[in-house]
Design a protein around this motif. Structure first.
Motif, short mmCIF file in Angstrom:
data_model
loop_
_atom_site.label_atom_id
_atom_site.label_comp_id
_atom_site.label_asym_id
_atom_site.label_seq_id
_atom_site.Cartn_x
_atom_site.Cartn_y
_atom_site.Cartn_z
N ILE A 115 40.63 -44.60 -8.20
CA ILE A 115 39.68 -44.05 -7.23
C ILE A 115 40.38 -43.61 -5.94
O ILE A 115 39.80 -42.89 -5.14
N GLU A 116 41.63 -44.02 -5.75
CA GLU A 116 42.40 -43.62 -4.57
C GLU A 116 43.14 -42.30 -4.78
O GLU A 116 43.65 -41.72 -3.84
N SER A 117 43.19 -41.82 -6.02
CA SER A 117 43.91 -40.60 -6.34
C SER A 117 43.21 -39.38 -5.75
O SER A 117 41.99 -39.35 -5.60
N GLU A 118 44.01 -38.36 -5.43
CA GLU A 118 43.45 -37.10 -4.95
C GLU A 118 42.83 -36.30 -6.09
O GLU A 118 41.99 -35.44 -5.87
N GLU A 119 43.25 -36.58 -7.32
CA GLU A 119 42.69 -35.89 -8.48
C GLU A 119 41.26 -36.37 -8.70
O GLU A 119 40.99 -37.58 -8.66
#
Length: 130
Positions: free
Chosen positions: A7-11
């Motif tokens: 959930i922290e990913s930019e994707e």
């Protein structure tokens, strides 16, 4: 197959899901005709919104990686491995780059190209809703 969502990913979350399912097909972890979890089940397992999983499944179906068989469920497409190698966004971008290059060579300004693109998209969208 183990799916991990960051959930922290930019994707985007749906993009992570699409990518991981394609990688699982390419690695042989998902085989042709193998059943996949329902949208509701996968969303629950991954603590995601149903709409996020539905969007991922819709894109995977569009790309020919999975297929929905009505009430029977969702399955890996028979040609999924071959279809995983097609990068539709890159294909679209390349075609748009060619079109912009040709329009500029004909003397069109960026503004004229944007207006024309918007008109084409609007016309296409109107054609889909009929």
């Amino acid at each position: 197959m183990q799916v991990t969502i960051d959930i922290e990913s930019e994707e985007p979350l749906f993009g992570q899901l699409v990518g991981q399912i394609k990688k699982a097909v390419q690695a042989g972890q998902l085989l042709p005709e193998q059943a996949l979890p329902s949208i509701r089940q996968l969303a629950s397992d991954l603590s995601l919104n149903n709409k996020t999983v539905a969007k991922a499944y819709k894109l995977l179906e569009r790309d020919g990686v999975i297929q929905t068989k009505g009430y029977r469920g969702t399955f890996v497409h028979p040609n999924a491995l071959k279809n995983c190698t097609i990068d539709l966004p890159a294909l679209v971008q390349a075609k748009l780059e060619d079109a912009v290059r040709a329009a500029r060579a004909a003397g069109a300004t960026d503004s004229e190209i944007r207006i024309a693109f918007s008109q084409v998209m609007q016309t296409q969208n109107m054609g889909e809703t009929k």
